[in-house]
Design a protein around this motif. Structure first.
Motif, short mmCIF file in Angstrom:
data_model
loop_
_atom_site.label_atom_id
_atom_site.label_comp_id
_atom_site.label_asym_id
_atom_site.label_seq_id
_atom_site.Cartn_x
_atom_site.Cartn_y
_atom_site.Cartn_z
N THR A 1 5.80 -1.15 -2.21
CA THR A 1 4.94 -0.44 -3.16
C THR A 1 4.39 -1.39 -4.21
OG1 THR A 1 6.78 0.14 -4.62
CG2 THR A 1 6.20 1.75 -2.93
N TYR A 2 3.31 -0.94 -4.82
CA TYR A 2 2.74 -1.65 -5.96
C TYR A 2 2.19 -0.60 -6.91
CZ TYR A 2 0.30 -4.99 -8.85
OH TYR A 2 -0.10 -5.74 -9.91
N LEU B 1 -1.37 -5.78 -2.67
CA LEU B 1 -0.61 -5.31 -1.51
C LEU B 1 -1.53 -4.68 -0.50
CD1 LEU B 1 2.28 -4.93 -0.33
CD2 LEU B 1 2.27 -2.65 -1.34
N PRO B 2 -1.74 -5.31 0.64
CA PRO B 2 -1.17 -6.55 1.12
C PRO B 2 -1.63 -7.80 0.37
CG PRO B 2 -1.97 -5.25 2.98
CD PRO B 2 -2.42 -4.58 1.72
N LEU C 1 -1.79 4.05 -10.92
CA LEU C 1 -2.05 4.11 -9.49
C LEU C 1 -0.90 3.46 -8.75
CD1 LEU C 1 -5.76 2.96 -9.70
CD2 LEU C 1 -4.98 5.30 -9.26
N THR C 2 -0.40 4.13 -7.72
CA THR C 2 0.69 3.59 -6.91
C THR C 2 0.30 3.62 -5.45
OG1 THR C 2 2.31 4.45 -8.50
CG2 THR C 2 3.14 3.81 -6.32
N ILE C 3 0.43 2.48 -4.79
CA ILE C 3 0.21 2.44 -3.35
C ILE C 3 1.53 2.10 -2.67
CG2 ILE C 3 -2.23 1.82 -3.59
CD1 ILE C 3 -1.43 -1.01 -2.69
N GLU C 4 1.67 2.59 -1.44
CA GLU C 4 2.89 2.36 -0.67
C GLU C 4 2.55 2.22 0.80
OE1 GLU C 4 7.17 4.51 0.39
OE2 GLU C 4 5.84 5.44 -1.07
N VAL D 1 -1.51 3.02 4.25
CA VAL D 1 -1.10 2.93 2.85
C VAL D 1 -1.39 4.28 2.19
CG1 VAL D 1 -1.53 1.74 0.67
CG2 VAL D 1 -1.69 0.48 2.82
N SER D 2 -0.38 4.82 1.50
CA SER D 2 -0.63 6.03 0.71
C SER D 2 -0.99 5.61 -0.71
CB SER D 2 0.60 6.94 0.69
OG SER D 2 1.63 6.38 -0.10
N VAL D 3 -1.76 6.46 -1.38
CA VAL D 3 -2.11 6.23 -2.78
C VAL D 3 -1.91 7.52 -3.54
CG1 VAL D 3 -4.57 6.66 -2.40
CG2 VAL D 3 -3.85 5.40 -4.42
#
Length: 161
Positions: A23-24, A82-83, A108-111, A124-126
């Motif tokens: 995650t980021y 990320l990536p 904002l969070t991406i995973e 990737v989810s956001v």
């Protein structure tokens, strides 16, 4: 690290370095200068984004940030973190359930939620919310992570730098 036209640059994570659950998270305040720069670059003069007198008569009651600007922040996280550098978004499905107001801080969070090594893609989810906890974006993107070629130097371009 690779060399790009004589300069050392770091590419993002390659397929083998990514894991489901990576995650980021980024926190960004959207200031008027950012909004005006975006609107100027895109030649977008929608009164909902910049005219207080017009926006006050809409359901939003005040100017809002274009949804595509929020998408741009998501894209930047993917291409820079990320990536990371060298990656490319190939598809996206996102919703923007609540507007983002001017001068608002957003998180904002991406995973990484899936890895498809055969097709060199990751899903990737956001999710994103504003300072009041309202959801501002959610969705899924498909990303091609960076590739690591044998060389990234181009002697024919040396005269330009």
């Amino acid at each position: 690290m690779v060399i790009l036209i004589g300069k050392k640059r770091k590419l993002g994570k390659a397929m083998g370095e990514l894991q489901i659950g990576d995650t980021y998270r980024a926190i960004k305040k959207i200031e008027d200068k950012d909004l005006l720069l975006y609107l100027g670059l895109t030649d977008d003069a929608n009164p909902l984004y910049i005219q207080h007198d017009y926006a006050s008569q809409t359901p939003y009651k005040q100017p809002i940030v274009p949804s595509v600007m929020v998408f741009g922040m998501v894209s930047s996280i993917i291409s820079m973190h990320l990536p990371g550098p060298g990656s490319h978004i190939t598809q996206h499905e996102m919703i923007f359930p609540n507007p983002v107001l001017h001068d608002t801080e957003v998180t904002l969070t991406i995973e990484i939620i899936a890895i498809d090594e055969d097709n060199h893609k990751v899903a990737v989810s956001v999710i994103g919310f504003d300072k009041n906890g309202f959801d501002i974006v959610s969705g899924k993107l498909y990303v091609s992570p960076p590739s690591y070629p044998n060389t990234l130097t181009a002697n024919s371009l040396d005269n330009f730098f």
